[in-house]
Design a protein around this motif. Structure first.
Motif, PDB file in Angstrom:
ATOM      1  N   ALA A 131       0.828  -1.204   0.000  1.00  0.00           N
ATOM      2  CA  ALA A 131       0.000   0.000   0.000  1.00  0.00           C
ATOM      3  C   ALA A 131       0.862   1.254   0.000  1.00  0.00           C
ATOM      4  O   ALA A 131       0.546   2.246  -0.680  1.00  0.00           O
ATOM      5  CB  ALA A 131      -0.929  -0.006   1.215  1.00  0.00           C
ATOM      6  N   LEU A 132       1.967   1.239   0.744  1.00  0.00           N
ATOM      7  CA  LEU A 132       2.861   2.394   0.776  1.00  0.00           C
ATOM      8  C   LEU A 132       3.433   2.678  -0.606  1.00  0.00           C
ATOM      9  O   LEU A 132       3.484   3.842  -1.043  1.00  0.00           O
ATOM     10  CB  LEU A 132       3.992   2.136   1.773  1.00  0.00           C
ATOM     11  CG  LEU A 132       4.986   3.283   2.001  1.00  0.00           C
ATOM     12  CD1 LEU A 132       4.316   4.421   2.750  1.00  0.00           C
ATOM     13  CD2 LEU A 132       6.214   2.788   2.753  1.00  0.00           C
ATOM     14  N   MET A 133       3.838   1.632  -1.314  1.00  0.00           N
ATOM     15  CA  MET A 133       4.408   1.827  -2.648  1.00  0.00           C
ATOM     16  C   MET A 133       3.356   2.250  -3.667  1.00  0.00           C
ATOM     17  O   MET A 133       3.692   2.871  -4.677  1.00  0.00           O
ATOM     18  CB  MET A 133       5.102   0.540  -3.109  1.00  0.00           C
ATOM     19  CG  MET A 133       6.339   0.190  -2.289  1.00  0.00           C
ATOM     20  SD  MET A 133       7.345  -1.111  -3.040  1.00  0.00           S
ATOM     21  CE  MET A 133       6.174  -2.466  -3.111  1.00  0.00           C
ATOM     22  N   SER A 134       2.089   1.931  -3.385  1.00  0.00           N
ATOM     23  CA  SER A 134       1.010   2.320  -4.313  1.00  0.00           C
ATOM     24  C   SER A 134       0.673   3.802  -4.233  1.00  0.00           C
ATOM     25  O   SER A 134      -0.043   4.322  -5.086  1.00  0.00           O
ATOM     26  CB  SER A 134      -0.251   1.490  -4.029  1.00  0.00           C
ATOM     27  OG  SER A 134      -0.012   0.125  -4.292  1.00  0.00           O
ATOM     28  N   GLY A 135       1.165   4.472  -3.189  1.00  0.00           N
ATOM     29  CA  GLY A 135       0.948   5.911  -3.078  1.00  0.00           C
ATOM     30  C   GLY A 135      -0.081   6.274  -2.032  1.00  0.00           C
ATOM     31  O   GLY A 135      -0.798   5.418  -1.503  1.00  0.00           O
ATOM     32  N   PRO A 136      -0.159   7.557  -1.707  1.00  0.00           N
ATOM     33  CA  PRO A 136      -1.049   8.005  -0.634  1.00  0.00           C
ATOM     34  C   PRO A 136      -2.516   7.872  -0.984  1.00  0.00           C
ATOM     35  O   PRO A 136      -2.889   7.730  -2.154  1.00  0.00           O
ATOM     36  CB  PRO A 136      -0.655   9.479  -0.463  1.00  0.00           C
ATOM     37  CG  PRO A 136      -0.144   9.882  -1.818  1.00  0.00           C
ATOM     38  CD  PRO A 136       0.558   8.670  -2.349  1.00  0.00           C
ATOM     39  N   ALA A 137      -3.346   7.917   0.049  1.00  0.00           N
ATOM     40  CA  ALA A 137      -4.792   7.922  -0.143  1.00  0.00           C
ATOM     41  C   ALA A 137      -5.189   9.151  -0.955  1.00  0.00           C
ATOM     42  O   ALA A 137      -4.530  10.195  -0.876  1.00  0.00           O
ATOM     43  CB  ALA A 137      -5.498   7.926   1.208  1.00  0.00           C
ATOM     44  N   PRO A 138      -6.265   9.065  -1.742  1.00  0.00           N
ATOM     45  CA  PRO A 138      -6.657  10.197  -2.601  1.00  0.00           C
ATOM     46  C   PRO A 138      -6.851  11.498  -1.852  1.00  0.00           C
ATOM     47  O   PRO A 138      -6.581  12.577  -2.407  1.00  0.00           O
ATOM     48  CB  PRO A 138      -7.963   9.705  -3.240  1.00  0.00           C
ATOM     49  CG  PRO A 138      -7.854   8.217  -3.226  1.00  0.00           C
ATOM     50  CD  PRO A 138      -7.114   7.878  -1.973  1.00  0.00           C
ATOM     51  N   TYR A 139      -7.315  11.459  -0.592  1.00  0.00           N
ATOM     52  CA  TYR A 139      -7.580  12.710   0.106  1.00  0.00           C
ATOM     53  C   TYR A 139      -6.302  13.421   0.535  1.00  0.00           C
ATOM     54  O   TYR A 139      -6.342  14.587   0.932  1.00  0.00           O
ATOM     55  CB  TYR A 139      -8.487  12.462   1.319  1.00  0.00           C
ATOM     56  CG  TYR A 139      -7.861  11.700   2.466  1.00  0.00           C
ATOM     57  CD1 TYR A 139      -7.220  12.373   3.499  1.00  0.00           C
ATOM     58  CD2 TYR A 139      -7.937  10.315   2.522  1.00  0.00           C
ATOM     59  CE1 TYR A 139      -6.656  11.673   4.555  1.00  0.00           C
ATOM     60  CE2 TYR A 139      -7.385   9.619   3.575  1.00  0.00           C
ATOM     61  CZ  TYR A 139      -6.745  10.300   4.589  1.00  0.00           C
ATOM     62  OH  TYR A 139      -6.182   9.608   5.632  1.00  0.00           O
ATOM     63  N   LEU A 140      -5.161  12.733   0.460  1.00  0.00           N
ATOM     64  CA  LEU A 140      -3.876  13.385   0.717  1.00  0.00           C
ATOM     65  C   LEU A 140      -3.230  13.857  -0.588  1.00  0.00           C
ATOM     66  O   LEU A 140      -2.625  14.926  -0.634  1.00  0.00           O
ATOM     67  CB  LEU A 140      -2.939  12.439   1.472  1.00  0.00           C
ATOM     68  CG  LEU A 140      -3.344  12.121   2.909  1.00  0.00           C
ATOM     69  CD1 LEU A 140      -2.386  11.109   3.524  1.00  0.00           C
ATOM     70  CD2 LEU A 140      -3.389  13.382   3.756  1.00  0.00           C
ATOM     71  N   GLY A 141      -3.327  13.040  -1.622  1.00  0.00           N
ATOM     72  CA  GLY A 141      -2.925  13.432  -2.964  1.00  0.00           C
ATOM     73  C   GLY A 141      -1.595  14.150  -3.028  1.00  0.00           C
ATOM     74  O   GLY A 141      -0.547  13.646  -2.613  1.00  0.00           O
ATOM     75  N   ASP A 142      -1.625  15.387  -3.566  1.00  0.00           N
ATOM     76  CA  ASP A 142      -0.414  16.175  -3.767  1.00  0.00           C
ATOM     77  C   ASP A 142       0.076  16.861  -2.504  1.00  0.00           C
ATOM     78  O   ASP A 142       1.039  17.629  -2.555  1.00  0.00           O
ATOM     79  CB  ASP A 142      -0.655  17.229  -4.853  1.00  0.00           C
ATOM     80  CG  ASP A 142      -0.891  16.607  -6.219  1.00  0.00           C
ATOM     81  OD1 ASP A 142      -0.359  15.506  -6.454  1.00  0.00           O
ATOM     82  OD2 ASP A 142      -1.605  17.208  -7.045  1.00  0.00           O
ATOM     83  N   ALA A 143      -0.564  16.597  -1.361  1.00  0.00           N
ATOM     84  CA  ALA A 143      -0.112  17.208  -0.112  1.00  0.00           C
ATOM     85  C   ALA A 143       1.089  16.482   0.472  1.00  0.00           C
ATOM     86  O   ALA A 143       1.767  17.017   1.351  1.00  0.00           O
ATOM     87  CB  ALA A 143      -1.253  17.220   0.910  1.00  0.00           C
ATOM     88  N   VAL A 144       1.360  15.262  -0.016  1.00  0.00           N
ATOM     89  CA  VAL A 144       2.470  14.471   0.509  1.00  0.00           C
ATOM     90  C   VAL A 144       3.305  13.937  -0.644  1.00  0.00           C
ATOM     91  O   VAL A 144       2.900  13.987  -1.804  1.00  0.00           O
ATOM     92  CB  VAL A 144       1.962  13.307   1.385  1.00  0.00           C
ATOM     93  CG1 VAL A 144       1.240  13.836   2.612  1.00  0.00           C
ATOM     94  CG2 VAL A 144       1.056  12.380   0.581  1.00  0.00           C
ATOM     95  N   ALA A 145       4.495  13.435  -0.308  1.00  0.00           N
ATOM     96  CA  ALA A 145       5.395  12.868  -1.304  1.00  0.00           C
ATOM     97  C   ALA A 145       6.044  11.618  -0.725  1.00  0.00           C
ATOM     98  O   ALA A 145       6.119  11.449   0.490  1.00  0.00           O
ATOM     99  CB  ALA A 145       6.466  13.890  -1.700  1.00  0.00           C
TER     100      ALA A 145
END
Length: 539
Positions: A186-200
């Motif tokens: 899940a971590l490699m799949s990327g953040p949850a949609p509600y975080l989106g571009d707020a995290v990297a």
């Protein structure tokens, strides 16, 4: 070796897999069961996640047993499912009321009261026994059993603004030996949609697991990554990947440490040197409040009016807030329904007006936030002059924002919204998107942490916790302590609470009532001051 029958996944043995944490052992299909009993038995077997839901798969045809995806969705139901036959033989429909739903990557989303889901099934005869030949992916879990079957794991991503702090992204996974593998995938799949571009993420999108699992032995998780284009000499990237994975996996039960290899080369301990990213930012112990219609500091039982502050003529000071440095302040003037910012020795700045304005929230990047009954989100740089600007948040249209607080790293917004003519509220978390200069430009579409709750304010008490309550009620209010994963505990009630403030953890929660300030102490509220009220910590 078997020559027929369904294909089952085999998980690499680990220390964890020696005994299962699953408390439920559902019944296998009964010989001679009716078609409806098979559907009902299949749904009930969703509580048994052990061995990749092997019991639930026994209710399916051999073909469907190999393709059915139980982890695609989890429906958490609050009422008893109702299954009825349809017009065609062997077809059934199940309806159930749900209180929450997990997506394929374990994101918990609360559902409004009365939400329902409909599931359709088709059955056929296999060796004289009814078996399900068509079923939706996912499982049903009773609301009361959910915490015993699933546990939260916090994935961690870097704040996109400065990449110096880690932002939690909570997910729920079944309590089984594959939890460590599920967390890394899940971590490699990327953040949850509600975080989106707020995290990297420090882990490149090209990364994959070199083997099928993340085994845990002796409390140490072995993470073997394959990353194309990886430079072993890039110590900084290796350190950041290791820190992100370490923070994530340490929230998995039984994991205490990790060993990371990239392209079969171990990440040496020297790559872990340097400063660790901040996982939980703290705020000063000093609060800002209102004393004799003036802004005042409160700390340790002492109240002191803030010197050299000029207020607008005729102002009625409510809902004060301040930045972490305690050099810039804000408040709502209830006399003219406007939000002002002030600083010692400077003239007050009127930033915006509106109906039922929220308390100003100061983020660590120097911006002041607020909203109102219209659902419009506004922000302004605290050191600037003039009116604020609007932050894009189209998903808040037709919602009334009762509370808005920016997280302490500045990457998330905690909101409470209500609908027209309804006292029930929804609590949201949404990622903060900024431009290259750090100016907030958008709130990602929020994720509902709680729905249909009787609250109208929420205050952070850490990076992954907040407190809520209902303000301005004549009767007792029921404060709660929430995690960002959606779990909550009830706190002692407080009659006629008019404000609630959250500092560093549950030991620093304050509530105001009848012009007095109280502090939460165990199972009760202890009187702290009669000189100040309506307090707030920095942020």
């Amino acid at each position: 070796m078997p020559r027929s029958g369904p294909v089952h996944k085999v998980v690499e043995p680990t220390e964890q897999s020696q005994q299962s944490d699953m408390p439920y052992n559902p019944q296998a299909p009964r010989r001679g069961a009716s078609a409806q009993e098979v559907v009902e038995g299949f749904l009930a077997a969703g509580v048994g996640a052990q061995d990749d839901y092997s019991v639930a798969r026994q209710y399916l045809t051999p073909q469907l047993a190999t393709t059915w995806k139980p982890d695609a969705r989890v429906l958490i139901h609050s009422g008893d499912p109702t299954t009825v036959p349809r017009l065609d033989e062997g077809e059934f429909r199940t309806s159930t009321e749900v209180s929450a739903e997990l997506g394929p990557n374990g994101v918990f989303t609360a559902q409004p009261e009365g939400s329902t889901r409909v599931l359709d099934f088709e059955l056929t005869s296999v060796d004289g026994q009814w078996r399900i030949s068509k079923a939706p992916d996912g499982v049903l879990i009773p609301e009361k059993d959910f915490p015993q079957i699933f546990s939260p794991v916090e994935l961690y991503y870097y704040s996109a603004q400065d990449e110096k702090s880690l932002v939690p992204d909570p997910r729920w996974f079944a309590k089984r030996p594959t939890a460590s593998t599920a967390a890394v995938r899940a971590l490699m799949s990327g953040p949850a949609p509600y975080l989106g571009d707020a995290v990297a993420s420090a882990i490149p999108q090209s990364a994959s697991l070199s083997r099928s699992s993340v085994p845990v032995s002796g409390g140490t998780a072995a993470v073997d990554l394959s990353v194309s284009g990886y430079d072993p000499a890039d110590v900084d990237q290796a350190r950041r990947m290791e820190q992100q994975l370490r923070a994530t996996l340490r929230s998995v039960p039984s994991v205490e440490d990790i060993n990371l290899t990239v392209n079969d080369a171990p990440v040496e301990p020297t790559a872990r040197s340097g400063s660790d990213p901040v996982r939980s930012m703290t705020v000063p112990n000093r609060q800002i409040g209102v004393s004799d219609n003036r802004l005042a500091f409160y700390q340790g039982g002492q109240t002191e009016q803030i010197p050299d502050i000029t207020l607008p003529e005729g102002a009625t000071v409510t809902k004060p807030g301040m930045g972490a440095e305690a050099t810039s302040f804000g408040f709502v003037d209830s006399a003219d329904s406007s939000l002002y910012t002030v600083a010692p020795g400077k003239q007050p700045q009127r930033r915006w007006s509106g109906s039922r304005l929220t308390r100003p929230s100061f983020d660590p990047q120097g911006w002041v936030w607020g909203s109102d009954h219209s659902g419009t989100v506004r922000t302004v740089e605290a050191s600037s002059t003039g009116e604020g600007t609007t932050v894009s948040a189209d998903w808040l249209r037709d919602k009334h924002v009762a509370s808005l607080r920016i997280s302490r790293e500045g990457g998330r917004a905690l909101l409470v919204t209500t609908a027209e003519n309804s006292p029930r509220a929804t609590i949201w978390i949404a990622g903060v998107v900024r431009d290259g200069s750090g100016k907030p430009v958008e709130l990602e579409k929020g994720n509902a942490v709680a729905a249909d709750v009787d609250v109208n304010t929420a205050q952070w008490i850490g990076s992954d916790e907040f407190v809520t309550t209902a303000l301005d009620r004549d009767s007792n209010a029921q404060p709660r302590r929430y995690t960002v994963a959606g779990h909550f505990d009830d706190l002692p009630s407080l009659t006629g609470v008019t404000s609630i403030a959250g500092g560093n953890g549950p030991a620093a929660v304050y509530g105001a009532s009848d012009g007095r300030l109280y502090m939460l102490t165990g199972s009760s509220w202890a009187l702290q001051s009669e000189d100040v009220t309506d307090t707030s910590f920095a942020g």
